[in-house]
Design an enzyme around this catalytic site. Structure first.
Site, PDB file in Angstrom:
ATOM      1  N   HIS A 129     -17.628 -13.973 -29.454  1.00 64.69           N
ATOM      2  CA  HIS A 129     -18.717 -14.138 -28.177  1.00 64.69           C
ATOM      3  C   HIS A 129     -18.931 -15.324 -28.195  1.00 64.69           C
ATOM      4  O   HIS A 129     -18.941 -16.280 -29.156  1.00 64.69           O
ATOM      5  CB  HIS A 129     -19.831 -13.181 -28.603  1.00 64.69           C
ATOM      6  CG  HIS A 129     -20.548 -12.984 -27.625  1.00 64.69           C
ATOM      7  ND1 HIS A 129     -21.549 -14.005 -27.299  1.00 64.69           N
ATOM      8  CD2 HIS A 129     -20.813 -11.953 -26.811  1.00 64.69           C
ATOM      9  CE1 HIS A 129     -22.640 -13.444 -26.377  1.00 64.69           C
ATOM     10  NE2 HIS A 129     -22.026 -12.241 -26.060  1.00 64.69           N
ATOM     11  N   ASP A 206     -21.152 -13.043 -37.520  1.00 62.79           N
ATOM     12  CA  ASP A 206     -21.849 -12.345 -36.439  1.00 62.79           C
ATOM     13  C   ASP A 206     -21.681 -10.613 -36.339  1.00 62.79           C
ATOM     14  O   ASP A 206     -20.724 -10.200 -35.992  1.00 62.79           O
ATOM     15  CB  ASP A 206     -21.247 -12.965 -35.142  1.00 62.79           C
ATOM     16  CG  ASP A 206     -21.793 -12.342 -33.987  1.00 62.79           C
ATOM     17  OD1 ASP A 206     -22.449 -11.327 -34.247  1.00 62.79           O
ATOM     18  OD2 ASP A 206     -21.428 -12.859 -32.790  1.00 62.79           O
ATOM     19  N   GLN A 209     -21.957  -6.778 -33.208  1.00 58.24           N
ATOM     20  CA  GLN A 209     -21.329  -5.467 -32.735  1.00 58.24           C
ATOM     21  C   GLN A 209     -21.026  -4.678 -33.695  1.00 58.24           C
ATOM     22  O   GLN A 209     -20.571  -3.495 -33.424  1.00 58.24           O
ATOM     23  CB  GLN A 209     -20.163  -5.732 -32.074  1.00 58.24           C
ATOM     24  CG  GLN A 209     -20.247  -6.427 -30.776  1.00 58.24           C
ATOM     25  CD  GLN A 209     -21.000  -5.622 -29.520  1.00 58.24           C
ATOM     26  OE1 GLN A 209     -20.968  -4.223 -29.765  1.00 58.24           O
ATOM     27  NE2 GLN A 209     -21.542  -6.236 -28.428  1.00 58.24           N
ATOM     28  N   LYS A 232     -28.951  -3.769 -29.775  1.00 57.56           N
ATOM     29  CA  LYS A 232     -27.644  -3.015 -29.932  1.00 57.56           C
ATOM     30  C   LYS A 232     -27.737  -1.981 -30.925  1.00 57.56           C
ATOM     31  O   LYS A 232     -26.696  -1.228 -30.931  1.00 57.56           O
ATOM     32  CB  LYS A 232     -26.615  -4.068 -30.207  1.00 57.56           C
ATOM     33  CG  LYS A 232     -26.352  -5.241 -29.318  1.00 57.56           C
ATOM     34  CD  LYS A 232     -25.157  -5.919 -29.310  1.00 57.56           C
ATOM     35  CE  LYS A 232     -24.916  -7.087 -28.571  1.00 57.56           C
ATOM     36  NZ  LYS A 232     -25.071  -6.900 -27.096  1.00 57.56           N
ATOM     37  N   CYS A 370     -18.559 -12.291 -22.115  1.00 59.60           N
ATOM     38  CA  CYS A 370     -19.013 -13.509 -22.708  1.00 59.60           C
ATOM     39  C   CYS A 370     -17.776 -13.879 -24.005  1.00 59.60           C
ATOM     40  O   CYS A 370     -18.396 -14.388 -25.057  1.00 59.60           O
ATOM     41  CB  CYS A 370     -20.635 -13.191 -23.458  1.00 59.60           C
ATOM     42  SG  CYS A 370     -21.577 -13.002 -22.101  1.00 59.60           S
TER      43      CYS A 370
HETATM   44  N1  C6P Z   1     -22.978  -9.339 -26.461  1.00 59.50           N
HETATM   45  C1  C6P Z   1     -21.955  -7.654 -24.914  1.00 59.50           C
HETATM   46  O1  C6P Z   1     -22.085  -7.050 -23.812  1.00 59.50           O
HETATM   47  P1  C6P Z   1     -27.909 -11.629 -28.238  1.00 59.50           P
HETATM   48  O2  C6P Z   1     -27.615 -11.721 -26.619  1.00 59.50           O
HETATM   49  O3  C6P Z   1     -28.106 -12.658 -28.809  1.00 59.50           O
HETATM   50  O4  C6P Z   1     -28.339 -10.158 -28.595  1.00 59.50           O
HETATM   51  O5  C6P Z   1     -26.319 -10.863 -28.426  1.00 59.50           O
HETATM   52  C2  C6P Z   1     -25.370 -11.895 -28.389  1.00 59.50           C
HETATM   53  C3  C6P Z   1     -23.938 -11.424 -28.907  1.00 59.50           C
HETATM   54  C4  C6P Z   1     -23.566 -12.245 -30.294  1.00 59.50           C
HETATM   55  N2  C6P Z   1     -22.140 -11.885 -30.651  1.00 59.50           N
HETATM   56  C5  C6P Z   1     -21.666 -10.849 -30.333  1.00 59.50           C
HETATM   57  C6  C6P Z   1     -20.372 -10.447 -30.861  1.00 59.50           C
HETATM   58  C7  C6P Z   1     -22.198  -9.959 -29.065  1.00 59.50           C
HETATM   59  O6  C6P Z   1     -21.568  -9.107 -28.686  1.00 59.50           O
HETATM   60  C8  C6P Z   1     -23.412 -10.413 -28.728  1.00 59.50           C
HETATM   61  C9  C6P Z   1     -23.913  -9.745 -27.184  1.00 59.50           C
HETATM   62  C10 C6P Z   1     -23.241  -8.370 -25.293  1.00 59.50           C
HETATM   63  O7  C6P Z   1     -21.035  -7.841 -25.543  1.00 59.50           O
HETATM   64  C11 C6P Z   1     -23.817  -8.966 -24.381  1.00 59.50           C
HETATM   65  S1  C6P Z   1     -23.199 -10.526 -23.754  1.00 59.50           S
END
Ligand code: C6P
Length: 412
Positions: A129, A206, A209, A232, A370
């Site tokens: 991401h 990370d 997910q 999430k 993203c």
């Molecule tokens: N992905 C998606 O629709 P935040 O925004 O900080 O809570 O998470 C960012 C983020 C970081 N790593 C991974 C693997 C992610 O999937 C995400 C967030 C969402 O896939 C929103 S872009």
């Protein structure tokens, strides 16, 4: 209707009653919510925890002698312990509250500025991401370190042999997602961590997910840093955690300066508070932290093995049904996947399919998710992404597949 999984009977209809939003209609149809990878829905138990905080003990924490402040502090610190136990961190102060995954990664990337020099290498995977790419690029710009990329194959799996080639004494840091948001691939992080440590590189995983589907044990993984977002995994937005090994958190400098992260302040200089406060400047998202704890209670009450088994069946069913559609191309067919399906239909734009599905009350995400490098790898502008959760049903998948067929008919 109860659904018999390999693990045990999964009472999805009972579970759905916990989610008020699942009763609503969108564009005249009962909502089918398949955008869980972007953000999950919130059960009543978590909504109640939020209402309870604001109705009964809203106060700033770690500051007041009064009862409300004590109560809020206790609940917030209890949530930290719940999170520690959930991820099996050795110490509660290894859990740093953040505003989410992005914040956690930036905190670590900023902290490493003083530890890297020109010629050092940092390794990132091809399926990250943007949150797990851009902060490291910024770190490389600041320090002169080089960013190296672990490539992936057409199935959406990392090419492990190439990763091993990248590992050398120059490698200082490795960043990889536990699960890809665009493809659903589950990466072999335990092995990646072991191999990285063997050359002296620290690893940040990370877990954004993975956390809704897989219960990570940070001590067993021996990971240096693990980051997640509460939203999430049935919690609210604007809160998450960074797990860091104590020895790393002690070494890293504070990320932000402000209230609560100090021991003493004078105009001659400041000394910093101990962990975890050193990284928690300012008034935190108190209610969010407490609600994150409530979300973990909720999910653990269902059981992560049961959740994973049920979601896997949803994934297999949806994959099989979608593949019956002519022109269907699924991106991400790793042997180990979470319940995410990214796809395109030959000749059609993902945005158009997503828009028509919305007209039928079906929420999916479209675009690059993203993860532009993933889209570039497959030479596509984006995909339609359906991501399932434990409160989704086989009937909903049926409606979704029919919806995709209908959208295809309308667009061709
Ligand atoms: N992905 C998606 O629709 P935040 O925004 O900080 O809570 O998470 C960012 C983020 C970081 N790593 C991974 C693997 C992610 O999937 C995400 C967030 C969402 O896939 C929103 S872009």
């Amino acid at each position: 209707m109860a659904h018999q999984t390999q693990a045990k009977t999964f009472e999805v209809e009972r579970i759905r009653k916990d989610f008020p939003i699942l009763n609503r209609e969108v564009n005249g149809y009962p909502l089918v919510y398949f955008d869980n990878a972007a953000t999950s829905q919130t059960p009543q138990q978590v909504i109640d925890a939020i209402a309870d905080y604001y109705s009964n003990y809203n106060a700033n924490i770690h500051r007041g002698v009064h009862s409300l402040s004590q109560e809020a502090t206790d609940k917030y610190e209890q949530a930290r312990i719940k999170i520690q136990q959930h991820f099996n961190a050795g110490k509660a102060h290894e859990i740093i509250f953040t505003s989410g995954t992005t914040h956690g990664i930036n905190l670590v990337a900023s902290g490493f500025s003083g530890f890297l020099k020109e010629g050092d290498e940092v390794i990132v995977s091809a399926m990250e991401h943007h949150s797990n790419i851009v902060p490291w690029q910024m770190l490389c710009e600041r320090t002169g370190a080089k960013l190296k990329v672990i490539p992936m194959d057409q199935k959406g799996e990392l090419i492990y042999a190439e990763f091993e080639k990248l590992l050398s004494a120059k490698a200082r840091l490795v960043f990889v997602n536990h699960v890809s948001n665009a493809l659903g691939t589950v990466n072999p992080i335990k092995d990646i961590i072991q191999k990285s440590h063997a050359v002296g590189a620290a690893v940040l995983v990370d877990g954004a997910q993975a956390a809704p589907h897989i219960k990570a044990d940070v001590q067993d993984l021996d990971v240096d840093f693990y980051v997640v977002s509460a939203h999430k995994m049935c919690g609210p937005t604007g809160v998450g955690i960074l797990y860091g090994k104590e020895e790393w958190l002690e070494k890293l400098p504070p990320y932000q300066g402000g209230g609560e992260m100090i021991a003493t302040v004078s105009f001659e200089g400041t000394t910093y508070a101990g962990l975890p406060h050193k990284f928690e400047a300012g008034t935190p998202n108190i209610c969010g932290g407490i609600a994150f704890g409530a979300a973990l209670d909720y999910m653990n009450g269902l059981g992560f093995d049961e959740i994973a088994a049920y979601e896997h069946e949803l994934l297999e069913y949806a994959t099989r049904k979608l593949k019956e559609i002519e022109g269907m191309k699924i991106y991400g067919e790793a042997a180990e996947k979470t319940a995410v399906i990214s796809f395109n239909i030959e000749g059609l734009h993902p945005y158009d399919i997503g828009t028509l599905l919305d007209k039928m009350g079906i929420a999916v995400r479209t675009g690059h998710h993203c993860a532009q490098p993933v889209m570039d790898f497959f030479k596509i502008p984006g995909t339609v992404r359906a991501s399932f959760s434990f409160y989704n049903t086989f009937e909903e998948i049926g409606r979704f597949v029919e919806g995709v067929k209908k959208a295809k008919m309308m667009l061709q």
